[in-house]
Scaffold this motif. Sequence first.
Motif, PDB file in Angstrom:
ATOM      1  N   GLU A  13      73.285  83.896 -28.234  1.00  0.00           N
ATOM      2  CA  GLU A  13      72.531  83.759 -28.007  1.00  0.00           C
ATOM      3  C   GLU A  13      70.741  84.351 -28.772  1.00  0.00           C
ATOM      4  O   GLU A  13      69.730  83.594 -29.181  1.00  0.00           O
ATOM      5  N   ALA A  14      71.002  86.097 -28.551  1.00  0.00           N
ATOM      6  CA  ALA A  14      70.067  86.658 -29.158  1.00  0.00           C
ATOM      7  C   ALA A  14      69.141  86.608 -29.869  1.00  0.00           C
ATOM      8  O   ALA A  14      68.390  86.270 -30.305  1.00  0.00           O
ATOM      9  N   SER A  15      70.357  85.966 -30.882  1.00  0.00           N
ATOM     10  CA  SER A  15      70.255  85.972 -32.445  1.00  0.00           C
ATOM     11  C   SER A  15      69.726  84.800 -32.541  1.00  0.00           C
ATOM     12  O   SER A  15      68.559  84.477 -33.660  1.00  0.00           O
ATOM     13  N   ARG A  16      69.921  83.624 -32.069  1.00  0.00           N
ATOM     14  CA  ARG A  16      69.310  82.329 -32.198  1.00  0.00           C
ATOM     15  C   ARG A  16      67.398  82.730 -31.521  1.00  0.00           C
ATOM     16  O   ARG A  16      66.799  82.257 -32.583  1.00  0.00           O
ATOM     17  N   ALA A  17      67.657  83.303 -30.502  1.00  0.00           N
ATOM     18  CA  ALA A  17      66.165  83.073 -30.146  1.00  0.00           C
ATOM     19  C   ALA A  17      65.413  84.235 -31.229  1.00  0.00           C
ATOM     20  O   ALA A  17      64.297  84.294 -31.753  1.00  0.00           O
ATOM     21  N   ALA A  18      65.807  85.347 -31.961  1.00  0.00           N
ATOM     22  CA  ALA A  18      65.436  86.295 -32.779  1.00  0.00           C
ATOM     23  C   ALA A  18      64.704  85.401 -34.120  1.00  0.00           C
ATOM     24  O   ALA A  18      63.958  85.166 -34.264  1.00  0.00           O
ATOM     25  N   GLY A  19      65.981  85.028 -34.155  1.00  0.00           N
ATOM     26  CA  GLY A  19      65.849  83.986 -35.553  1.00  0.00           C
ATOM     27  C   GLY A  19      64.555  82.894 -35.150  1.00  0.00           C
ATOM     28  O   GLY A  19      63.966  83.298 -36.303  1.00  0.00           O
ATOM     29  N   GLU A  20      64.242  82.206 -34.227  1.00  0.00           N
ATOM     30  CA  GLU A  20      63.313  81.220 -34.045  1.00  0.00           C
ATOM     31  C   GLU A  20      62.502  82.249 -34.234  1.00  0.00           C
ATOM     32  O   GLU A  20      60.860  81.523 -35.209  1.00  0.00           O
ATOM     33  N   ARG A  21      62.271  83.420 -33.587  1.00  0.00           N
ATOM     34  CA  ARG A  21      61.015  83.883 -33.451  1.00  0.00           C
ATOM     35  C   ARG A  21      59.891  84.038 -34.513  1.00  0.00           C
ATOM     36  O   ARG A  21      58.803  84.400 -35.359  1.00  0.00           O
ATOM     37  N   LEU A  22      61.422  85.064 -35.661  1.00  0.00           N
ATOM     38  CA  LEU A  22      61.379  85.196 -37.305  1.00  0.00           C
ATOM     39  C   LEU A  22      60.791  83.919 -37.733  1.00  0.00           C
ATOM     40  O   LEU A  22      59.156  83.866 -39.145  1.00  0.00           O
ATOM     41  N   ALA A  23      61.206  83.452 -37.922  1.00  0.00           N
ATOM     42  CA  ALA A  23      61.153  81.489 -38.231  1.00  0.00           C
ATOM     43  C   ALA A  23      59.039  81.549 -38.625  1.00  0.00           C
ATOM     44  O   ALA A  23      58.350  80.342 -38.701  1.00  0.00           O
ATOM     45  N   ALA A  24      59.049  81.943 -36.531  1.00  0.00           N
ATOM     46  CA  ALA A  24      57.572  81.445 -37.171  1.00  0.00           C
ATOM     47  C   ALA A  24      56.819  82.379 -37.162  1.00  0.00           C
ATOM     48  O   ALA A  24      55.170  81.786 -36.823  1.00  0.00           O
ATOM     49  N   ALA A  25      56.698  83.030 -37.068  1.00  0.00           N
ATOM     50  CA  ALA A  25      56.248  84.436 -37.343  1.00  0.00           C
ATOM     51  C   ALA A  25      55.418  85.270 -39.214  1.00  0.00           C
ATOM     52  O   ALA A  25      56.519  84.321 -39.952  1.00  0.00           O
ATOM     53  N   GLY A  26      54.362  85.249 -39.683  1.00  0.00           N
ATOM     54  CA  GLY A  26      53.845  85.897 -40.436  1.00  0.00           C
ATOM     55  C   GLY A  26      54.433  86.769 -41.295  1.00  0.00           C
ATOM     56  O   GLY A  26      53.264  86.695 -41.978  1.00  0.00           O
ATOM     57  N   ARG A  27      55.494  87.279 -41.146  1.00  0.00           N
ATOM     58  CA  ARG A  27      56.216  87.978 -41.481  1.00  0.00           C
ATOM     59  C   ARG A  27      56.597  87.483 -43.311  1.00  0.00           C
ATOM     60  O   ARG A  27      57.621  88.899 -44.066  1.00  0.00           O
ATOM     61  N   TRP A  28      56.725  86.898 -43.610  1.00  0.00           N
ATOM     62  CA  TRP A  28      57.455  85.885 -44.803  1.00  0.00           C
ATOM     63  C   TRP A  28      57.129  85.674 -45.818  1.00  0.00           C
ATOM     64  O   TRP A  28      55.609  86.031 -46.299  1.00  0.00           O
ATOM     65  N   SER A  29      57.457  86.824 -47.225  1.00  0.00           N
ATOM     66  CA  SER A  29      56.643  86.799 -48.288  1.00  0.00           C
ATOM     67  C   SER A  29      57.563  86.535 -48.926  1.00  0.00           C
ATOM     68  O   SER A  29      59.205  86.455 -49.427  1.00  0.00           O
ATOM     69  N   GLY A  30      57.156  85.268 -50.752  1.00  0.00           N
ATOM     70  CA  GLY A  30      58.249  85.409 -51.787  1.00  0.00           C
ATOM     71  C   GLY A  30      59.649  84.073 -51.629  1.00  0.00           C
ATOM     72  O   GLY A  30      61.006  84.721 -52.304  1.00  0.00           O
ATOM     73  N   THR A  31      59.058  83.342 -50.190  1.00  0.00           N
ATOM     74  CA  THR A  31      59.987  82.932 -50.002  1.00  0.00           C
ATOM     75  C   THR A  31      60.560  81.484 -50.686  1.00  0.00           C
ATOM     76  O   THR A  31      59.231  80.878 -51.782  1.00  0.00           O
ATOM     77  N   GLY A  32      61.729  80.658 -51.627  1.00  0.00           N
ATOM     78  CA  GLY A  32      61.865  79.683 -52.070  1.00  0.00           C
ATOM     79  C   GLY A  32      63.532  79.493 -51.952  1.00  0.00           C
ATOM     80  O   GLY A  32      64.266  79.937 -51.659  1.00  0.00           O
ATOM     81  N   ALA A  33      63.196  78.227 -53.021  1.00  0.00           N
ATOM     82  CA  ALA A  33      64.768  77.146 -52.563  1.00  0.00           C
ATOM     83  C   ALA A  33      64.856  76.771 -54.314  1.00  0.00           C
ATOM     84  O   ALA A  33      64.609  76.392 -54.808  1.00  0.00           O
ATOM     85  N   GLY A  34      66.259  76.803 -54.669  1.00  0.00           N
ATOM     86  CA  GLY A  34      66.644  76.211 -55.137  1.00  0.00           C
ATOM     87  C   GLY A  34      68.085  76.405 -55.952  1.00  0.00           C
ATOM     88  O   GLY A  34      68.449  77.314 -55.447  1.00  0.00           O
ATOM     89  N   GLY A  35      68.349  75.507 -56.704  1.00  0.00           N
ATOM     90  CA  GLY A  35      70.356  75.908 -57.160  1.00  0.00           C
ATOM     91  C   GLY A  35      71.578  75.912 -56.105  1.00  0.00           C
ATOM     92  O   GLY A  35      72.125  77.010 -55.552  1.00  0.00           O
ATOM     93  N   GLY A  36      70.378  75.894 -54.560  1.00  0.00           N
ATOM     94  CA  GLY A  36      72.071  75.595 -53.797  1.00  0.00           C
ATOM     95  C   GLY A  36      71.241  76.848 -53.283  1.00  0.00           C
ATOM     96  O   GLY A  36      72.400  77.402 -51.923  1.00  0.00           O
ATOM     97  N   ALA A  37      70.655  77.516 -53.020  1.00  0.00           N
ATOM     98  CA  ALA A  37      70.184  78.815 -52.235  1.00  0.00           C
ATOM     99  C   ALA A  37      68.757  78.724 -51.841  1.00  0.00           C
ATOM    100  O   ALA A  37      67.798  77.727 -52.384  1.00  0.00           O
TER     101      ALA A  37
END
Length: 490
Positions: A20-44
């Motif tokens: 459960e702690a990982s679920r909560a931490a992942g949800e917080r990270l998803a909403a935070a503006g800490r990400w850069s260079g994200t992308g998706a393609g080729g099944g990844a």
Amino acid sequence: MSPHGERWTRDRVFALAPDEASRAAGERLAAAGRWSGTGAGGGAVWGMCEGGDGARYGTVVDLDGPAFQCSCPSRKFPCKHALGLLLRWAGGEAGEPARPGDGPAAGGEPPPWAAGWLAARRERSDRPPDGAGAGGPGAGGSEADGPGAASRAPADPEAARRRAARRMQRIAAGATELEQRLEDLLHSGLAAAGPAAGAAARTGADDPGGGRGSWEEIAARMVDAQAPGLASRVRELGAIATSGPDWPSRLLEECALLHLLDQGFLGIDRLPPPLAATVRARVGLTTDAADVRSDPETVTIRDRWLVLAQQDGAEGPLTTRRIFLRGERTGRMALHRSFGGAHRPLEVSLPPGLLLDADLAYYPGARPLRVALGERHAPATPGPVPTGCGIDAALAAYGHALRDDPWLDAWPVVLADVTPIPGGAGGGWQLADADGESALPLDPRCLGRPALWQLAAVSGGAPVTVFGECGHRGFLPLTVWDPAPVSLSP
């Protein structure tokens, strides 16, 4: 987009979380503006996440598996960064501007640090492992029978035979010594193993052979004899004396089972091959998954396997993952086990509710359950709510399995239309059939844990479908359907 043309739902991402702690931490990270260079393609999916200490972690997810890679030091798998990245992708938010060094941002080509890992992983997956079909052992990671099992056959078969013979001799010597210890205990009386003896061992008083300290010493001797399975059972004996009322009868039962295992190993040449395989596994002799898949006598079954549960735990310094499956056509139960450590992540991840068209190779045994994952014939798809049985049928299934493997603690079953019933004063919870004719106590290990309250909340007093393990301690629930599968916290 995924390789199958669909983004995942948030529930599917949350099903991957180890706790459960990982679920909560992942949800917080998803909403935070800490990400850069994200992308998706080729099944990844890939991206860079800035940590609270200013460090930047590269995270990549291969959706065909799935499998995960992150440069963070977390020992949880998947880590919070992988969960946060998947949640952003599930919400359509992959594609933030890249910073210098990130590589390509959204869509198309992954950056070099992600592309290298993806290429190496898929190369392993495409190479047939020791006679298995293309697709390898699930997510492409090496898969062994247990801690310390080799991932490849030794180069010198004769040297391997001599090593195996020496180990069998060591285990036989350990089993003989253990038989003498059990005989001494019965001659001196079970009181020597009781709480008073354990207290004497803790204070340094004489320990004539039954206190907790003595059991630890015997377990260490079994480790020296290269019999970790015997060592584990000896440690369980040491814990029984402090386990509450009626401990002598439980201790006697476990001593009898341990004596039966000792005698089975010492006379293993006279046992039928399936039972001999069970005895070898129970004392701790491991088998490589590649050997299981390549053995011409292995029972390999292709079916559409419904994932019933995924449960992570720990065995010493190692992380363990158990994945339970049931065949749609055959109705056979299967258990896939994998081990990971600091430098060996758990790559095979199958959230409950998926339907997998694959070959499963069963490890030999008197009551085969454990499997090695072979070729996958199609991408995994969402599956239906499983059909289940009643309390009486579940108990019968465990009884039939116990007849073949007397050391079996529990057997996986799906219960349909059962209702969790709170216990009275001093009593435990139960699962009751819809007709109220039969009830099954819940395993005491789940009492006071989040799993119990999750189960009660999902049920709301109404009948539900529950998967778990039915054994001599009761029923240990692992997944409940509402109608989507909900993994119950350990």
